[in-house]
Structures are given as C-alpha cells and as structure tokens.
Design a protein around this motif. Structure first.
Motif, PDB file in Angstrom:
ATOM      1  N   MET A   1       0.830  -1.214   0.000  1.00  0.00           N
ATOM      2  CA  MET A   1       0.000   0.000   0.000  1.00  0.00           C
ATOM      3  C   MET A   1       0.864   1.264   0.000  1.00  0.00           C
ATOM      4  O   MET A   1       0.570   2.227  -0.707  1.00  0.00           O
ATOM      5  CB  MET A   1      -0.931  -0.001   1.221  1.00  0.00           C
ATOM      6  CG  MET A   1      -1.956  -1.115   1.198  1.00  0.00           C
ATOM      7  SD  MET A   1      -3.041  -1.042  -0.223  1.00  0.00           S
ATOM      8  CE  MET A   1      -3.979   0.408   0.177  1.00  0.00           C
ATOM      9  N   THR A   2       1.937   1.265   0.789  1.00  0.00           N
ATOM     10  CA  THR A   2       2.836   2.415   0.836  1.00  0.00           C
ATOM     11  C   THR A   2       3.496   2.640  -0.519  1.00  0.00           C
ATOM     12  O   THR A   2       3.623   3.770  -0.985  1.00  0.00           O
ATOM     13  CB  THR A   2       3.905   2.216   1.917  1.00  0.00           C
ATOM     14  OG1 THR A   2       3.254   2.009   3.163  1.00  0.00           O
ATOM     15  CG2 THR A   2       4.809   3.424   2.022  1.00  0.00           C
ATOM     16  N   THR A   3       3.903   1.563  -1.171  1.00  0.00           N
ATOM     17  CA  THR A   3       4.527   1.679  -2.495  1.00  0.00           C
ATOM     18  C   THR A   3       3.543   2.253  -3.512  1.00  0.00           C
ATOM     19  O   THR A   3       3.907   3.108  -4.326  1.00  0.00           O
ATOM     20  CB  THR A   3       5.032   0.302  -2.962  1.00  0.00           C
ATOM     21  OG1 THR A   3       5.917  -0.224  -1.971  1.00  0.00           O
ATOM     22  CG2 THR A   3       5.750   0.409  -4.284  1.00  0.00           C
ATOM     23  N   LEU A   4       2.297   1.801  -3.464  1.00  0.00           N
ATOM     24  CA  LEU A   4       1.288   2.325  -4.390  1.00  0.00           C
ATOM     25  C   LEU A   4       1.018   3.804  -4.144  1.00  0.00           C
ATOM     26  O   LEU A   4       0.885   4.586  -5.084  1.00  0.00           O
ATOM     27  CB  LEU A   4      -0.004   1.526  -4.270  1.00  0.00           C
ATOM     28  CG  LEU A   4       0.037   0.094  -4.797  1.00  0.00           C
ATOM     29  CD1 LEU A   4      -1.279  -0.611  -4.497  1.00  0.00           C
ATOM     30  CD2 LEU A   4       0.332   0.077  -6.268  1.00  0.00           C
ATOM     31  N   ILE A   5       0.933   4.195  -2.879  1.00  0.00           N
ATOM     32  CA  ILE A   5       0.663   5.603  -2.558  1.00  0.00           C
ATOM     33  C   ILE A   5       1.826   6.481  -2.990  1.00  0.00           C
ATOM     34  O   ILE A   5       1.623   7.545  -3.572  1.00  0.00           O
ATOM     35  CB  ILE A   5       0.370   5.756  -1.052  1.00  0.00           C
ATOM     36  CG1 ILE A   5      -0.978   5.125  -0.723  1.00  0.00           C
ATOM     37  CG2 ILE A   5       0.385   7.219  -0.646  1.00  0.00           C
ATOM     38  CD1 ILE A   5      -1.260   5.029   0.761  1.00  0.00           C
ATOM     39  N   PHE A   6       3.081   6.050  -2.723  1.00  0.00           N
ATOM     40  CA  PHE A   6       4.235   6.849  -3.118  1.00  0.00           C
ATOM     41  C   PHE A   6       4.380   6.919  -4.631  1.00  0.00           C
ATOM     42  O   PHE A   6       4.821   7.928  -5.168  1.00  0.00           O
ATOM     43  CB  PHE A   6       5.516   6.318  -2.498  1.00  0.00           C
ATOM     44  CG  PHE A   6       5.732   6.750  -1.078  1.00  0.00           C
ATOM     45  CD1 PHE A   6       5.421   8.023  -0.669  1.00  0.00           C
ATOM     46  CD2 PHE A   6       6.241   5.866  -0.151  1.00  0.00           C
ATOM     47  CE1 PHE A   6       5.607   8.422   0.632  1.00  0.00           C
ATOM     48  CE2 PHE A   6       6.431   6.249   1.156  1.00  0.00           C
ATOM     49  CZ  PHE A   6       6.118   7.532   1.551  1.00  0.00           C
ATOM     50  N   SER A   7       4.019   5.860  -5.351  1.00  0.00           N
ATOM     51  CA  SER A   7       4.164   5.896  -6.810  1.00  0.00           C
ATOM     52  C   SER A   7       3.157   6.864  -7.421  1.00  0.00           C
ATOM     53  O   SER A   7       3.449   7.524  -8.412  1.00  0.00           O
ATOM     54  CB  SER A   7       3.994   4.504  -7.408  1.00  0.00           C
ATOM     55  OG  SER A   7       2.653   4.057  -7.265  1.00  0.00           O
ATOM     56  N   ARG A   8       1.965   6.964  -6.837  1.00  0.00           N
ATOM     57  CA  ARG A   8       0.991   7.937  -7.350  1.00  0.00           C
ATOM     58  C   ARG A   8       1.401   9.360  -7.016  1.00  0.00           C
ATOM     59  O   ARG A   8       1.146  10.279  -7.760  1.00  0.00           O
ATOM     60  CB  ARG A   8      -0.383   7.670  -6.758  1.00  0.00           C
ATOM     61  CG  ARG A   8      -1.025   6.459  -7.322  1.00  0.00           C
ATOM     62  CD  ARG A   8      -2.416   6.312  -6.813  1.00  0.00           C
ATOM     63  NE  ARG A   8      -2.997   5.091  -7.345  1.00  0.00           N
ATOM     64  CZ  ARG A   8      -4.257   4.799  -7.246  1.00  0.00           C
ATOM     65  NH1 ARG A   8      -5.068   5.609  -6.616  1.00  0.00           N
ATOM     66  NH2 ARG A   8      -4.707   3.680  -7.756  1.00  0.00           N
ATOM     67  N   ARG A   9       2.042   9.551  -5.874  1.00  0.00           N
ATOM     68  CA  ARG A   9       2.438  10.887  -5.454  1.00  0.00           C
ATOM     69  C   ARG A   9       3.574  11.417  -6.315  1.00  0.00           C
ATOM     70  O   ARG A   9       3.734  12.619  -6.470  1.00  0.00           O
ATOM     71  CB  ARG A   9       2.877  10.847  -3.994  1.00  0.00           C
ATOM     72  CG  ARG A   9       3.057  12.208  -3.394  1.00  0.00           C
ATOM     73  CD  ARG A   9       3.501  12.133  -1.967  1.00  0.00           C
ATOM     74  NE  ARG A   9       2.478  11.525  -1.136  1.00  0.00           N
ATOM     75  CZ  ARG A   9       2.628  11.246   0.132  1.00  0.00           C
ATOM     76  NH1 ARG A   9       3.768  11.498   0.724  1.00  0.00           N
ATOM     77  NH2 ARG A   9       1.654  10.695   0.822  1.00  0.00           N
ATOM     78  N   ARG A  10       4.370  10.542  -6.906  1.00  0.00           N
ATOM     79  CA  ARG A  10       5.529  10.973  -7.680  1.00  0.00           C
ATOM     80  C   ARG A  10       5.213  11.287  -9.136  1.00  0.00           C
ATOM     81  O   ARG A  10       6.096  11.621  -9.888  1.00  0.00           O
ATOM     82  CB  ARG A  10       6.606   9.904  -7.627  1.00  0.00           C
ATOM     83  CG  ARG A  10       7.261   9.803  -6.291  1.00  0.00           C
ATOM     84  CD  ARG A  10       8.373   8.823  -6.341  1.00  0.00           C
ATOM     85  NE  ARG A  10       9.109   8.862  -5.095  1.00  0.00           N
ATOM     86  CZ  ARG A  10      10.341   8.463  -4.974  1.00  0.00           C
ATOM     87  NH1 ARG A  10      10.977   7.994  -6.009  1.00  0.00           N
ATOM     88  NH2 ARG A  10      10.946   8.521  -3.823  1.00  0.00           N
ATOM     89  N   GLN A  11       3.971  11.146  -9.554  1.00  0.00           N
ATOM     90  CA  GLN A  11       3.631  11.453 -10.933  1.00  0.00           C
ATOM     91  C   GLN A  11       3.807  12.950 -11.173  1.00  0.00           C
ATOM     92  O   GLN A  11       3.370  13.775 -10.380  1.00  0.00           O
ATOM     93  CB  GLN A  11       2.199  11.046 -11.243  1.00  0.00           C
ATOM     94  CG  GLN A  11       2.001   9.551 -11.288  1.00  0.00           C
ATOM     95  CD  GLN A  11       0.556   9.180 -11.536  1.00  0.00           C
ATOM     96  OE1 GLN A  11      -0.330  10.016 -11.483  1.00  0.00           O
ATOM     97  NE2 GLN A  11       0.323   7.918 -11.790  1.00  0.00           N
ATOM     98  N   VAL A  12       4.436  13.285 -12.281  1.00  0.00           N
ATOM     99  CA  VAL A  12       4.730  14.672 -12.603  1.00  0.00           C
ATOM    100  C   VAL A  12       3.690  15.171 -13.594  1.00  0.00           C
ATOM    101  O   VAL A  12       3.411  14.532 -14.594  1.00  0.00           O
ATOM    102  CB  VAL A  12       6.144  14.804 -13.206  1.00  0.00           C
ATOM    103  CG1 VAL A  12       6.418  16.233 -13.601  1.00  0.00           C
ATOM    104  CG2 VAL A  12       7.170  14.290 -12.227  1.00  0.00           C
TER     105      VAL A  12
END
Length: 80
Positions: A46-57
């Motif tokens: 879940m943490t990996t999914l949340i961080f990957s969405r937050r890093r979208q430019v």
C-alpha cells in the motif's frame, strides 16, 4: 503505515514465527507471527502504491497569467 513500519512488522513476524520457540497460554505465536508478516507485506504494498501515485509529474504548457514587478524601496530606514 510507512516503509519502515512495514519492514519492522515483517521482521517481528518472522522472529515470532521462525526464531522463537516459546509458548504462551492461549496464544499461538506462529499464527501471530504470520499475521504480523502479512500486515507488513500489505502495508509495504500500500505504501509503495501511494508513493508511486504521489511521484507522478504533471506538466503544463500554459504561460503564467500575470507577471508582477517587485520594486525595492530605499527611502525607508532599515530596522535596528
């Protein structure tokens, strides 16, 4: 839950499941260890999914609507 907490839960669960050979009345420590490892893996995913969405430019090609010019006033004495 962060990455550090997830890794801690996985490690604690592995210790309870594989390394500890104790018994507590009414509690199966192997099951508790497997539950903690599962919660840690789920938290890590879940943490990996949340961080990957937050890093979208997001890029835009629009220019700023308004430019403002800032001028410095020299006629006022600086504060002491």
């Amino acid at each position: 839950m962060g990455i550090g907490t997830s890794i801690f839960l996985i490690a604690l669960g592995a210790i309870l499941t594989f390394a500890l050979d104790a018994s507590v009345g009414g509690i199966d420590l192997d099951v508790v260890g497997w539950i903690l490892m599962g919660a840690g893996v789920l938290g890590l995913i879940m943490t990996t999914l949340i961080f990957s969405r937050r890093r979208q430019v997001v890029t835009t090609t629009e220019q700023p609507v308004e430019y403002r010019q800032v001028e410095e006033r020299r006629d006022i004495a600086p504060p002491l």
